[in-house]
Design a protein around this motif. Structure first.
Motif, PDB file in Angstrom:
ATOM      1  N   LEU A  40     -52.519 -17.185  32.420  1.00 22.86           N
ATOM      2  CA  LEU A  40     -53.176 -15.982  32.934  1.00 22.86           C
ATOM      3  C   LEU A  40     -52.429 -14.674  32.666  1.00 22.86           C
ATOM      4  CD1 LEU A  40     -54.176 -17.619  36.322  1.00 22.86           C
ATOM      5  CD2 LEU A  40     -55.749 -16.991  34.497  1.00 22.86           C
ATOM      6  N   HIS A  41     -51.432 -14.682  31.798  1.00 25.09           N
ATOM      7  CA  HIS A  41     -50.663 -13.461  31.553  1.00 25.09           C
ATOM      8  C   HIS A  41     -51.503 -12.258  31.120  1.00 25.09           C
ATOM      9  CE1 HIS A  41     -47.301 -10.871  30.507  1.00 25.09           C
ATOM     10  NE2 HIS A  41     -47.932 -10.616  29.379  1.00 25.09           N
ATOM     11  N   PRO A  42     -52.508 -12.406  30.226  1.00 23.24           N
ATOM     12  CA  PRO A  42     -53.292 -11.223  29.821  1.00 23.24           C
ATOM     13  C   PRO A  42     -53.894 -10.452  31.001  1.00 23.24           C
ATOM     14  CG  PRO A  42     -53.735 -13.034  28.337  1.00 23.24           C
ATOM     15  CD  PRO A  42     -52.893 -13.598  29.451  1.00 23.24           C
ATOM     16  N   LEU A  43     -54.346 -11.153  32.020  1.00 23.48           N
ATOM     17  CA  LEU A  43     -54.900 -10.477  33.197  1.00 23.48           C
ATOM     18  C   LEU A  43     -53.817  -9.722  33.957  1.00 23.48           C
ATOM     19  CD1 LEU A  43     -57.415 -13.165  34.516  1.00 23.48           C
ATOM     20  CD2 LEU A  43     -57.978 -10.916  33.602  1.00 23.48           C
ATOM     21  N   ASP A  44     -52.609 -10.275  33.965  1.00 22.63           N
ATOM     22  CA  ASP A  44     -51.495  -9.595  34.631  1.00 22.63           C
ATOM     23  C   ASP A  44     -51.155  -8.304  33.901  1.00 22.63           C
ATOM     24  OD1 ASP A  44     -49.640  -9.371  36.642  1.00 22.63           O
ATOM     25  OD2 ASP A  44     -48.106 -10.560  35.632  1.00 22.63           O
ATOM     26  N   LEU A  45     -51.146  -8.352  32.574  1.00 18.50           N
ATOM     27  CA  LEU A  45     -50.868  -7.165  31.763  1.00 18.50           C
ATOM     28  C   LEU A  45     -51.909  -6.073  32.029  1.00 18.50           C
ATOM     29  CD1 LEU A  45     -49.698  -6.854  28.168  1.00 18.50           C
ATOM     30  CD2 LEU A  45     -51.978  -5.994  28.649  1.00 18.50           C
ATOM     31  N   ILE A  46     -53.187  -6.456  32.047  1.00 13.65           N
ATOM     32  CA  ILE A  46     -54.262  -5.487  32.296  1.00 13.65           C
ATOM     33  C   ILE A  46     -54.148  -4.904  33.702  1.00 13.65           C
ATOM     34  CG2 ILE A  46     -56.771  -5.249  32.572  1.00 13.65           C
ATOM     35  CD1 ILE A  46     -57.033  -7.367  30.305  1.00 13.65           C
ATOM     36  N   LYS A  47     -53.809  -5.742  34.681  1.00 13.95           N
ATOM     37  CA  LYS A  47     -53.644  -5.262  36.056  1.00 13.95           C
ATOM     38  C   LYS A  47     -52.578  -4.181  36.138  1.00 13.95           C
ATOM     39  CE  LYS A  47     -50.686  -6.583  38.829  1.00 13.95           C
ATOM     40  NZ  LYS A  47     -49.709  -7.302  39.677  1.00 13.95           N
ATOM     41  N   ILE A  48     -51.463  -4.392  35.451  1.00 14.49           N
ATOM     42  CA  ILE A  48     -50.365  -3.426  35.469  1.00 14.49           C
ATOM     43  C   ILE A  48     -50.796  -2.116  34.820  1.00 14.49           C
ATOM     44  CG2 ILE A  48     -48.072  -2.917  34.507  1.00 14.49           C
ATOM     45  CD1 ILE A  48     -47.399  -5.872  34.901  1.00 14.49           C
ATOM     46  N   PHE A  50     -53.796  -0.884  34.605  1.00 15.21           N
ATOM     47  CA  PHE A  50     -54.705  -0.193  35.527  1.00 15.21           C
ATOM     48  C   PHE A  50     -53.923   0.443  36.678  1.00 15.21           C
ATOM     49  CE2 PHE A  50     -58.492  -2.755  34.042  1.00 15.21           C
ATOM     50  CZ  PHE A  50     -59.244  -1.654  33.674  1.00 15.21           C
ATOM     51  N   ALA A  51     -52.947  -0.282  37.205  1.00 13.59           N
ATOM     52  CA  ALA A  51     -52.202   0.180  38.384  1.00 13.59           C
ATOM     53  C   ALA A  51     -51.448   1.478  38.121  1.00 13.59           C
ATOM     54  CB  ALA A  51     -51.236  -0.909  38.854  1.00 13.59           C
ATOM     55  N   VAL A  52     -50.898   1.644  36.909  1.00 15.42           N
ATOM     56  CA  VAL A  52     -50.084   2.831  36.619  1.00 15.42           C
ATOM     57  C   VAL A  52     -50.918   3.991  36.081  1.00 15.42           C
ATOM     58  CG1 VAL A  52     -48.049   1.420  36.145  1.00 15.42           C
ATOM     59  CG2 VAL A  52     -49.526   2.123  34.249  1.00 15.42           C
ATOM     60  N   ARG A 273     -56.214   9.773  46.349  1.00 10.74           N
ATOM     61  CA  ARG A 273     -56.661   9.337  47.666  1.00 10.74           C
ATOM     62  C   ARG A 273     -56.584   7.811  47.806  1.00 10.74           C
ATOM     63  NH1 ARG A 273     -55.599  13.473  50.792  1.00 10.74           N
ATOM     64  NH2 ARG A 273     -56.571  15.382  50.042  1.00 10.74           N
ATOM     65  N   PHE A 274     -57.417   7.280  48.685  1.00  8.53           N
ATOM     66  CA  PHE A 274     -57.349   5.862  49.050  1.00  8.53           C
ATOM     67  C   PHE A 274     -57.549   4.943  47.851  1.00  8.53           C
ATOM     68  CE2 PHE A 274     -59.301   1.954  50.753  1.00  8.53           C
ATOM     69  CZ  PHE A 274     -58.324   1.576  51.656  1.00  8.53           C
ATOM     70  N   ARG A 275     -58.478   5.334  46.952  1.00 10.99           N
ATOM     71  CA  ARG A 275     -58.785   4.481  45.809  1.00 10.99           C
ATOM     72  C   ARG A 275     -57.592   4.296  44.881  1.00 10.99           C
ATOM     73  NH1 ARG A 275     -64.246   6.091  42.835  1.00 10.99           N
ATOM     74  NH2 ARG A 275     -63.648   4.185  41.721  1.00 10.99           N
ATOM     75  N   GLY A 276     -56.691   5.281  44.845  1.00 13.37           N
ATOM     76  CA  GLY A 276     -55.520   5.183  43.982  1.00 13.37           C
ATOM     77  C   GLY A 276     -54.628   4.002  44.311  1.00 13.37           C
ATOM     78  N   PHE A 277     -54.585   3.626  45.592  1.00 18.13           N
ATOM     79  CA  PHE A 277     -53.729   2.525  46.015  1.00 18.13           C
ATOM     80  C   PHE A 277     -54.345   1.154  45.714  1.00 18.13           C
ATOM     81  CE2 PHE A 277     -52.329   6.048  48.737  1.00 18.13           C
ATOM     82  CZ  PHE A 277     -50.968   5.995  48.499  1.00 18.13           C
ATOM     83  N   TYR A 278     -55.593   1.149  45.260  1.00 17.67           N
ATOM     84  CA  TYR A 278     -56.259  -0.119  44.956  1.00 17.67           C
ATOM     85  C   TYR A 278     -56.683  -0.203  43.496  1.00 17.67           C
ATOM     86  CZ  TYR A 278     -56.156  -1.662  49.755  1.00 17.67           C
ATOM     87  OH  TYR A 278     -55.717  -2.087  50.991  1.00 17.67           O
ATOM     88  N   LYS A 279     -56.069   0.625  42.622  1.00 15.06           N
ATOM     89  CA  LYS A 279     -56.358   0.540  41.195  1.00 15.06           C
ATOM     90  C   LYS A 279     -55.822  -0.780  40.641  1.00 15.06           C
ATOM     91  CE  LYS A 279     -57.068   5.246  39.653  1.00 15.06           C
ATOM     92  NZ  LYS A 279     -56.679   6.290  38.694  1.00 15.06           N
ATOM     93  N   GLY A 280     -56.670  -1.416  39.847  1.00 15.21           N
ATOM     94  CA  GLY A 280     -56.276  -2.707  39.282  1.00 15.21           C
ATOM     95  C   GLY A 280     -56.544  -3.878  40.201  1.00 15.21           C
ATOM     96  N   LEU A 281     -57.168  -3.633  41.376  1.00  9.86           N
ATOM     97  CA  LEU A 281     -57.391  -4.719  42.339  1.00  9.86           C
ATOM     98  C   LEU A 281     -58.292  -5.808  41.759  1.00  9.86           C
ATOM     99  CD1 LEU A 281     -57.045  -5.923  45.153  1.00  9.86           C
ATOM    100  CD2 LEU A 281     -58.994  -4.555  45.906  1.00  9.86           C
ATOM    101  N   GLN A 282     -59.349  -5.381  41.042  1.00 10.06           N
ATOM    102  CA  GLN A 282     -60.260  -6.366  40.466  1.00 10.06           C
ATOM    103  C   GLN A 282     -59.529  -7.295  39.500  1.00 10.06           C
ATOM    104  OE1 GLN A 282     -63.302  -4.811  37.882  1.00 10.06           O
ATOM    105  NE2 GLN A 282     -64.469  -6.712  37.841  1.00 10.06           N
ATOM    106  N   ALA A 283     -58.763  -6.694  38.581  1.00 11.39           N
ATOM    107  CA  ALA A 283     -58.000  -7.505  37.625  1.00 11.39           C
ATOM    108  C   ALA A 283     -56.964  -8.355  38.352  1.00 11.39           C
ATOM    109  CB  ALA A 283     -57.312  -6.598  36.600  1.00 11.39           C
ATOM    110  N   SER A 284     -56.377  -7.786  39.404  1.00 11.36           N
ATOM    111  CA  SER A 284     -55.361  -8.512  40.159  1.00 11.36           C
ATOM    112  C   SER A 284     -55.951  -9.739  40.839  1.00 11.36           C
ATOM    113  CB  SER A 284     -54.730  -7.591  41.205  1.00 11.36           C
ATOM    114  OG  SER A 284     -53.776  -8.293  41.975  1.00 11.36           O
TER     115      SER A 284
END
Length: 323
Positions: A40-48, A50-52, A273-284
């Motif tokens: 599952l590494h590709p999903l982890d890469l995409i999550k990161i 999105f998060a930054v 705002r609030f949404r910024g703290f949940y960026k990448g949640l779907q991929a995560s």
């Protein structure tokens, strides 16, 4: 107090603690962590990535969604691009899960006094999980910094040019010192709550289910039962603690500059705002839930197998000694 018995107490305590250390949990944890990471590494890469992505840093690639991120990375960086940072991720995940399960089961068994059928309750499960998480993070944080940097090293925008895990470790230490290797440590420590919530939920569900079946709480479960309990516990923990992962990733990203954890939180709130703290949640969630299911399933089966083999060897040895 009898002087002859006084010196033996510390030694007895030391012996009792280390008698609960079982390498089987380390091996099983490493096996589970490595298996889930490779899949599952590709999903982890995409999550990161999105998060930054704060929408203000041009060096960070922009993606419209999960499918767009996958196809864009594959088109621009190839198949290898989807596995950037996989080496430190395998090392980090394998060592983290191995150490975590080793510490967790040692602490848990010590609290139980060696009786694995004694229920601990939610509070003690959370305590054992939190202590294990803190010890594990202290030992593995530099690996996670390297993983984050390598995952964010895009061919089109990166100026750092890390050639691999060891080169990245050396360069980060040379340029940023020990502090660079421990970027994101504070939110990582706050994130110990994630593991505490997850393992408390997981253990309590397993215990309640076995008690419902009127079986000892350490009875081995079926594959479907491990998978279900792992998924539910991970979803609960992810929903409650995800924001720390965003903050941690941004602190570890060399494209951003924050003066500290609070500055990162303040800027994220101000601009996103609030949404910024949940960026990448779907991929995560898409990544961490199956990862947790794979990890715990492999861990439970490997640890039960190894401990059963060890018990058989001990019984065989006792039988030979009695002859």
């Amino acid at each position: 107090m009898n002087p002859s018995t006084a010196p033996s107490s510390p030694n007895k305590f030391k012996f009792n603690v280390f008698s609960h250390v079982k390498y089987e949990h380390l091996v099983a944890g490493v096996s589970g962590g490595v298996a889930s990471t490779l899949i599952l590494h590709p999903l982890d890469l995409i999550k990161i990535r999105f998060a930054v992505n704060d929408g203000r840093t041009a060096a960070v690639p922009q993606y419209r969604g999960l499918g767009s991120a996958f196809t864009t990375i594959f088109r621009q960086e190839g198949f290898r691009g989807l596995y950037k940072g996989v080496t430190p991720n395998v090392w980090g995940s394998g060592s983290s899960w191995g150490l975590y399960f080793l510490f967790y089961n040692t602490i848990k068994t010590f609290i139980q006094g060696g009786n694995s059928t004694m229920p601990l309750g939610p509070a003690m499960h959370m305590l054992a999980a939190a202590e294990s998480g803190a010890l594990t993070l202290l030992l593995t944080n530099p690996i996670w910094v390297v993983k984050t940097r390598l995952c964010l090293q895009c061919d089109s925008s990166s100026t750092t040019g890390y050639r691999g895990m060891m080169h990245a470790l050396a360069e980060i230490y040379k340029v940023e010192g020990v502090r660079g290797l421990y970027r994101g440590f504070v939110p990582g420590m706050l994130g110990v709550s994630h593991g505490a919530v997850q393992f408390m939920t997981y253990e309590e569900m397993k215990n309640a289910y076995n008690e419902y079946r009127k079986l000892p709480i350490d009875t081995k479960l079926a594959t479907s039962e491990y998978l279900a309990f792992a998924a539910i516990s991970k979803l609960i923990a992810a929903a409650l603690t995800y924001p720390y992962q965003v903050v941690r990733a941004r602190l570890q990203d060399n494209h951003h500059r924050y003066s500290g954890t609070w500055d990162c939180i303040r800027q994220t709130w101000r601009h996103e705002r609030f949404r910024g703290f949940y960026k990448g949640l779907q991929a995560s969630v898409i990544r961490v839930v199956p990862a947790c299911m794979i990890t715990l399933l492999v861990y439970e089966n490997v640890s039960h197998f190894m401990l059963a083999q060890k018990k058989q060897r001990e019984l065989h040895k006792e039988h030979l000694e009695k002859k």
